[in-house]
Write a protein that holds these residues in place. Structure first.
Motif, PDB file in Angstrom:
ATOM      1  N   ASN A 119       6.610   7.617   5.079  1.00 19.80           N
ATOM      2  CA  ASN A 119       5.221   7.511   4.766  1.00 19.80           C
ATOM      3  C   ASN A 119       4.402   8.953   4.594  1.00 19.80           C
ATOM      4  OD1 ASN A 119       4.834   4.907   4.241  1.00 19.80           O
ATOM      5  ND2 ASN A 119       4.110   4.507   6.110  1.00 19.80           N
ATOM      6  N   SER A 133      -4.436   2.492  11.718  1.00 19.21           N
ATOM      7  CA  SER A 133      -4.359   1.662  10.688  1.00 19.21           C
ATOM      8  C   SER A 133      -5.175   0.237  10.718  1.00 19.21           C
ATOM      9  CB  SER A 133      -2.901   1.282  10.041  1.00 19.21           C
ATOM     10  OG  SER A 133      -2.387   0.611  10.968  1.00 19.21           O
ATOM     11  N   TYR A 186       6.809  -4.503   9.333  1.00 16.95           N
ATOM     12  CA  TYR A 186       6.042  -5.308   8.457  1.00 16.95           C
ATOM     13  C   TYR A 186       6.270  -6.777   8.591  1.00 16.95           C
ATOM     14  CZ  TYR A 186       6.122  -0.675   6.433  1.00 16.95           C
ATOM     15  OH  TYR A 186       5.569   0.759   6.192  1.00 16.95           O
ATOM     16  N   ASN A 226      10.384  -0.332   9.638  1.00 15.58           N
ATOM     17  CA  ASN A 226      10.367   1.110   9.053  1.00 15.58           C
ATOM     18  C   ASN A 226      10.266   2.154   9.922  1.00 15.58           C
ATOM     19  OD1 ASN A 226       9.967   3.273   7.303  1.00 15.58           O
ATOM     20  ND2 ASN A 226       7.678   2.868   6.797  1.00 15.58           N
ATOM     21  N   LYS A 256       9.677  -0.166   2.480  1.00 21.33           N
ATOM     22  CA  LYS A 256       8.961  -1.167   1.971  1.00 21.33           C
ATOM     23  C   LYS A 256       8.980  -1.268   0.247  1.00 21.33           C
ATOM     24  CE  LYS A 256       4.872  -1.903   3.099  1.00 21.33           C
ATOM     25  NZ  LYS A 256       3.435  -2.179   3.933  1.00 21.33           N
ATOM     26  N   ASN A 299       2.467   8.220  11.667  1.00 20.58           N
ATOM     27  CA  ASN A 299       3.231   7.222  10.300  1.00 20.58           C
ATOM     28  C   ASN A 299       4.701   7.543  10.660  1.00 20.58           C
ATOM     29  OD1 ASN A 299       3.112   5.503   8.686  1.00 20.58           O
ATOM     30  ND2 ASN A 299       1.088   5.930   8.222  1.00 20.58           N
ATOM     31  N   PHE A 347      -5.186   3.026   4.191  1.00 20.20           N
ATOM     32  CA  PHE A 347      -3.720   3.891   4.122  1.00 20.20           C
ATOM     33  C   PHE A 347      -4.112   4.704   2.927  1.00 20.20           C
ATOM     34  CE2 PHE A 347       0.752   4.550   2.697  1.00 20.20           C
ATOM     35  CZ  PHE A 347       1.039   5.262   3.852  1.00 20.20           C
ATOM     36  N   LEU A 354       6.692   1.208  13.575  1.00 21.12           N
ATOM     37  CA  LEU A 354       6.241   0.460  12.600  1.00 21.12           C
ATOM     38  C   LEU A 354       7.007  -0.505  11.986  1.00 21.12           C
ATOM     39  CD1 LEU A 354       3.839   0.423  10.607  1.00 21.12           C
ATOM     40  CD2 LEU A 354       4.932   2.244   9.309  1.00 21.12           C
ATOM     41  N   LYS A 407      -2.075  -4.979  10.825  1.00 23.68           N
ATOM     42  CA  LYS A 407      -3.257  -5.422  10.169  1.00 23.68           C
ATOM     43  C   LYS A 407      -3.147  -6.798  10.103  1.00 23.68           C
ATOM     44  CE  LYS A 407      -2.419  -1.091   7.396  1.00 23.68           C
ATOM     45  NZ  LYS A 407      -1.848  -0.642   6.067  1.00 23.68           N
ATOM     46  N   ARG A 426      -6.757   9.021  12.674  1.00 25.21           N
ATOM     47  CA  ARG A 426      -6.459   7.758  11.838  1.00 25.21           C
ATOM     48  C   ARG A 426      -5.631   6.776  12.202  1.00 25.21           C
ATOM     49  NH1 ARG A 426      -2.925   4.911   8.689  1.00 25.21           N
ATOM     50  NH2 ARG A 426      -4.151   3.162   7.484  1.00 25.21           N
ATOM     51  N   VAL A 459       0.737  -1.181  -0.028  1.00 22.17           N
ATOM     52  CA  VAL A 459       0.154  -0.059  -0.140  1.00 22.17           C
ATOM     53  C   VAL A 459       0.864   1.134   0.085  1.00 22.17           C
ATOM     54  CG1 VAL A 459      -1.703  -1.038   1.059  1.00 22.17           C
ATOM     55  CG2 VAL A 459      -0.321   0.173   2.455  1.00 22.17           C
TER      56      VAL A 459
END
Ligand code: LMR
Length: 335
Positions: free
Chosen positions: A218, A176, A241, A151, A45, A214, A197, A239, A98, A174, A38
């Motif tokens: 990002n 995620s 992944y 990240n 990433k 973020n 996102f 952050l 997520k 906001r 995304v």
């Protein structure tokens, strides 16, 4: 897994289901891996996925073709996870925030406030028992975890300075997807809202939400800093992944090809993790130089007030992620 008719229509189709298994390797017909994510190409990433493409195609001598789809081009956050399970794409790298839809809420333990004192601690944790424990949680969902990609630390922003917890009172922020982020923003008095996102820039611009969190890379690549007057480099959470594949696809690959892809993934992982810090440091400089947003650093007293407000999340986190992962994490991040 239950999906709505709309999701079924967007994701499936005979062609999509057919890709759940590697295609027969007839001469000149490469095995195709669709890698969806995304964020922009110009992020840790984004660069990591392109490095994986380069190495995977090289090591397999063109027998595998990696198609990288950045920037939610194919699917948004939630949809891409469903697409992976259905075999419409083969590879993703979602943030640990997520993973609940895959039945692996334990990943959200990595989103706890101040959980990693620094990048070295983060690195040690994901490479050790915690990383192995988390990846094992994905098996029942038909997903195989290949690597963790870094990240860096989160910043937080709004159109007003966010210096002490009281500044968050009533702000719509906001998030995620992680319930842990929901918990920590509530502790600050904010109203967290889950949003894909790809929708954040517009939501900030139009005031649907007041702020977001973020990493610097990002912010710059999505231009969040152009619609947020104040950013606090709070580093309140990290952050990261997990790179994941559809297990049926992965296990069905010829063993030699899988080995070459693992080698490519290991090297792409080292590369991604080696650039993450600098990419974010450069992005932060870019934000400051742009003059579009004022970047604040917390004073020791302000930081103390944040820590005091956020640490109670560790008490409520257990109801979400379970005691096992919290104990494991505690041993490895402090040991
Ligand atoms: C977000 O949705 O805020 C991030 O997780 C996006 C990403 O993948 O870095």
């Amino acid at each position: 897994m239950t999906i709505s008719r709309r999701q079924f229509a967007t994701i499936t189709g005979a062609a999509a289901l057919a890709t759940a298994l590697p295609r027969p390797s007839r001469a000149q017909q490469p095995i195709v891996i669709k890698f969806s994510h995304v964020v922009a190409d110009d992020t840790p990433k984004g660069k990591g996925s392109l490095k994986f493409k380069e190495l995977a195609e090289k090591y397999t001598n063109g027998k595998v073709k990696i198609e990288v789809y950045p920037n939610s081009q194919l699917y948004k956050d939630k949809e891409e996870v469903e697409a992976l399970q259905l075999g419409a794409v083969q590879m993703l790298a979602p943030s640990t925030a997520k993973f609940a839809p895959l039945g692996a809420k334990e990943f959200e333990a990595m989103d706890l406030p101040y959980v990693f004192a620094d990048d070295a601690t983060y690195d040690k944790v994901v490479k050790g028992e915690v990383g192995t424990y988390l990846m094992a949680k994905l098996k029942p969902a038909g997903i195989t975890g290949l690597a963790f990609w870094d990240n860096g630390f989160h910043m937080v922003s709004a159109n007003k300075p966010l210096l002490v917890p009281a500044d968050f009172q009533g702000l719509k922020i906001r998030i995620s997807g992680s319930k842990i982020a929901d918990m920590y923003f509530r502790k600050l008095g904010a109203q967290p809202q889950i949003m894909a996102f790809s929708e954040v820039y517009q939501a900030l611009q139009t005031g649907v939400v007041d702020g977001c969190e973020n990493t610097p890379s990002n912010y710059t690549t999505q231009r969040f800093h152009e619609v947020q007057k104040h950013i606090t480099n709070s580093q309140h959470a990290h952050l990261q992944y997990a790179v994941i594949v559809n297990s049926k696809f992965w296990d069905g690959l010829p063993a030699d090809i899988r080995g070459q892809l693992e080698k490519a993934m290991n090297e792409a992982t080292d590369y991604t993790n080696s650039i993450a810090q600098k990419e974010n440091a450069d992005a932060l400089k870019e934000i400051i130089a742009s003059g579009k947003s004022t970047v604040h650093t917390l004073t020791p007293d302000q930081r103390k007030a944040w820590v005091a407000a956020l640490m109670p999340v560790y008490k409520t986190a257990e109801s979400r992620v379970g005691k096992e992962v919290l104990d494991l994490l505690e041993r490895h991040r402090t040991g």
